[in-house]
Design a protein around this motif. Structure first.
Motif, PDB file in Angstrom:
ATOM      1  N   ARG A 182       0.804  -1.220   0.000  1.00 23.66           N
ATOM      2  CA  ARG A 182       0.000   0.000   0.000  1.00 23.66           C
ATOM      3  C   ARG A 182       0.840   1.276   0.000  1.00 23.66           C
ATOM      4  NH1 ARG A 182      -3.710  -0.388   4.656  1.00 23.66           N
ATOM      5  NH2 ARG A 182      -2.539   1.211   5.709  1.00 23.66           N
ATOM      6  N   GLN A 183       2.014   1.252   0.667  1.00 25.45           N
ATOM      7  CA  GLN A 183       2.755   2.499   0.889  1.00 25.45           C
ATOM      8  C   GLN A 183       4.101   2.597   0.176  1.00 25.45           C
ATOM      9  OE1 GLN A 183       1.116   4.745   2.111  1.00 25.45           O
ATOM     10  NE2 GLN A 183      -0.077   4.179   3.885  1.00 25.45           N
ATOM     11  N   ALA A 184       4.629   1.504  -0.366  1.00 20.28           N
ATOM     12  CA  ALA A 184       5.988   1.531  -0.929  1.00 20.28           C
ATOM     13  C   ALA A 184       6.095   2.392  -2.178  1.00 20.28           C
ATOM     14  CB  ALA A 184       6.465   0.114  -1.225  1.00 20.28           C
ATOM     15  N   ASN A 185       4.979   2.707  -2.817  1.00 20.44           N
ATOM     16  CA  ASN A 185       5.058   3.551  -4.001  1.00 20.44           C
ATOM     17  C   ASN A 185       5.379   5.001  -3.648  1.00 20.44           C
ATOM     18  OD1 ASN A 185       2.567   3.992  -2.777  1.00 20.44           O
ATOM     19  ND2 ASN A 185       1.549   4.421  -4.724  1.00 20.44           N
ATOM     20  N   LYS A 186       5.302   5.366  -2.375  1.00 12.59           N
ATOM     21  CA  LYS A 186       5.585   6.734  -1.939  1.00 12.59           C
ATOM     22  C   LYS A 186       7.050   6.903  -1.537  1.00 12.59           C
ATOM     23  CE  LYS A 186       0.900   7.083  -0.231  1.00 12.59           C
ATOM     24  NZ  LYS A 186       0.071   7.059   0.967  1.00 12.59           N
ATOM     25  N   MET A 187       7.499   6.064  -0.602  1.00 16.85           N
ATOM     26  CA  MET A 187       8.874   6.154  -0.129  1.00 16.85           C
ATOM     27  C   MET A 187       9.237   4.870   0.602  1.00 16.85           C
ATOM     28  SD  MET A 187      10.614   8.715   2.666  1.00 16.85           S
ATOM     29  CE  MET A 187      10.400  10.190   1.713  1.00 16.85           C
ATOM     30  N   VAL A 188      10.447   4.420   0.388  1.00 18.47           N
ATOM     31  CA  VAL A 188      10.979   3.265   1.104  1.00 18.47           C
ATOM     32  C   VAL A 188      12.323   3.680   1.688  1.00 18.47           C
ATOM     33  CG1 VAL A 188      11.790   0.886   0.930  1.00 18.47           C
ATOM     34  CG2 VAL A 188       9.848   1.638  -0.458  1.00 18.47           C
ATOM     35  N   CYS A 189      12.527   3.391   2.959  1.00 20.95           N
ATOM     36  CA  CYS A 189      13.787   3.717   3.635  1.00 20.95           C
ATOM     37  C   CYS A 189      14.403   2.442   4.198  1.00 20.95           C
ATOM     38  CB  CYS A 189      13.547   4.697   4.776  1.00 20.95           C
ATOM     39  SG  CYS A 189      12.851   6.261   4.257  1.00 20.95           S
ATOM     40  N   ILE A 190      15.700   2.473   4.348  1.00 21.74           N
ATOM     41  CA  ILE A 190      16.432   1.348   4.932  1.00 21.74           C
ATOM     42  C   ILE A 190      17.210   1.868   6.132  1.00 21.74           C
ATOM     43  CG2 ILE A 190      18.257  -0.347   4.573  1.00 21.74           C
ATOM     44  CD1 ILE A 190      17.549  -0.312   1.605  1.00 21.74           C
ATOM     45  N   ASP A 191      17.130   1.135   7.230  1.00 20.49           N
ATOM     46  CA  ASP A 191      17.896   1.467   8.421  1.00 20.49           C
ATOM     47  C   ASP A 191      18.630   0.212   8.859  1.00 20.49           C
ATOM     48  OD1 ASP A 191      18.820   2.974  10.609  1.00 20.49           O
ATOM     49  OD2 ASP A 191      17.208   2.222  11.878  1.00 20.49           O
ATOM     50  N   SER A 192      19.878   0.362   9.241  1.00 25.86           N
ATOM     51  CA  SER A 192      20.671  -0.795   9.661  1.00 25.86           C
ATOM     52  C   SER A 192      21.186  -0.606  11.075  1.00 25.86           C
ATOM     53  CB  SER A 192      21.873  -0.994   8.736  1.00 25.86           C
ATOM     54  OG  SER A 192      21.454  -1.276   7.441  1.00 25.86           O
ATOM     55  N   THR A 193      21.193  -1.699  11.815  1.00 25.28           N
ATOM     56  CA  THR A 193      21.787  -1.744  13.139  1.00 25.28           C
ATOM     57  C   THR A 193      23.001  -2.646  13.036  1.00 25.28           C
ATOM     58  OG1 THR A 193      19.602  -1.505  14.102  1.00 25.28           O
ATOM     59  CG2 THR A 193      21.352  -2.283  15.550  1.00 25.28           C
ATOM     60  N   HIS A 194      24.155  -2.128  13.397  1.00 27.25           N
ATOM     61  CA  HIS A 194      25.413  -2.838  13.201  1.00 27.25           C
ATOM     62  C   HIS A 194      25.930  -3.476  14.478  1.00 27.25           C
ATOM     63  CE1 HIS A 194      26.143  -1.015   9.183  1.00 27.25           C
ATOM     64  NE2 HIS A 194      25.322  -0.101   9.679  1.00 27.25           N
ATOM     65  N   LYS A 195      26.578  -4.612  14.323  1.00 28.13           N
ATOM     66  CA  LYS A 195      27.341  -5.281  15.382  1.00 28.13           C
ATOM     67  C   LYS A 195      26.567  -5.443  16.678  1.00 28.13           C
ATOM     68  CE  LYS A 195      31.609  -3.804  13.355  1.00 28.13           C
ATOM     69  NZ  LYS A 195      32.910  -4.293  13.349  1.00 28.13           N
ATOM     70  N   THR A 196      25.380  -6.025  16.578  1.00 29.01           N
ATOM     71  CA  THR A 196      24.579  -6.241  17.774  1.00 29.01           C
ATOM     72  C   THR A 196      24.674  -7.675  18.288  1.00 29.01           C
ATOM     73  OG1 THR A 196      22.646  -6.745  16.447  1.00 29.01           O
ATOM     74  CG2 THR A 196      22.910  -4.460  17.158  1.00 29.01           C
ATOM     75  N   THR A 197      25.371  -8.542  17.547  1.00 36.54           N
ATOM     76  CA  THR A 197      25.523  -9.929  17.971  1.00 36.54           C
ATOM     77  C   THR A 197      26.993 -10.318  17.944  1.00 36.54           C
ATOM     78  OG1 THR A 197      25.412 -10.924  15.773  1.00 36.54           O
ATOM     79  CG2 THR A 197      23.301 -10.469  16.863  1.00 36.54           C
ATOM     80  N   GLN A 198      27.277 -11.480  18.468  1.00 37.77           N
ATOM     81  CA  GLN A 198      28.652 -11.983  18.452  1.00 37.77           C
ATOM     82  C   GLN A 198      29.116 -12.313  17.045  1.00 37.77           C
ATOM     83  OE1 GLN A 198      28.392 -15.373  20.980  1.00 37.77           O
ATOM     84  NE2 GLN A 198      27.206 -16.588  19.552  1.00 37.77           N
TER      85      GLN A 198
END
Length: 193
Positions: free
Chosen positions: A121-137
């Motif tokens: 429904r919403q991806a035709n407007k805007m899609v963003c990517i966020d990453s969380t780094h080094k949270t596991t062993q």
């Protein structure tokens, strides 16, 4: 002192941390690292934690002692369910003929039915990517794909756990985006689709 009961505060804290799946040995280490005085709470044992898990009816979600095998068993279990949220899985050490991923790459993409509907429904407007780094062993990344809802609030529409964050890894198979659309945007630099 071993016959004394743990404080209600510590018991509640342990139960709250067991709920999302924190392993007893990690929880015990956390308790032991926060010792300020010697009392029954600081002498908590693994058995105390297991007893609290049983008392509060907290399920044990780890399928195997080896994390890779536990993940594989969990993915297999979800594959039998009608609302399987796993949209792609490629473990390390394996290759697939349809993959552009290397043998050492890991990719697990998760999307619930609600997330799929919001994305459609919403991806035709805007899609963003966020990453969380080094949270596991394992130094894997948690990549979150987001869209804006009708109220301009960010809504996660898929998650990927991967060992790399490049386009080849996150789009996976040739000709088909696994989790991240090829025309998506980076969370730091959103752009219209």
């Amino acid at each position: 002192m071993c016959h004394l009961r743990l404080s209600d505060d510590l018991r509640s804290l342990i139960a709250a941390k067991l709920q999302p799946g924190i392993e007893p040995h990690k929880l015990l280490t956390e308790i032991q690292n926060n010792i300020t005085n010697i009392d029954r709470d600081t002498l908590a044992t693994r058995q105390d934690i297991l007893n609290i898990r049983k008392q509060y009816n907290i399920p044990h979600i780890q399928k195997d002692a080896a994390d890779g095998m536990s993940t594989h068993l969990w993915v297999d279990q979800l594959a039998t369910e009608t609302d399987n949220p796993i949209i792609y899985y490629k473990p390390q050490g394996q290759t697939k003929d349809t993959d552009t991923l290397q043998e050492n790459d890991f990719l697990l993409c998760i999307q619930t039915q609600f997330q799929r509907e919001m994305m459609n429904r919403q991806a035709n407007k805007m899609v963003c990517i966020d990453s969380t780094h080094k949270t596991t062993q394992y130094d894997f990344l948690l990549v979150t794909l987001l869209v804006k809802d009708d109220y301009q609030e960010n809504v996660p529409v898929a998650w990927a756990i991967a060992n790399k964050e490049d386009e080849k890894t996150l789009t996976g198979r040739p000709g088909r985006g696994v989790c991240i659309p090829k025309n998506g945007s980076n969370g730091d630099r959103p752009r219209d689709l």
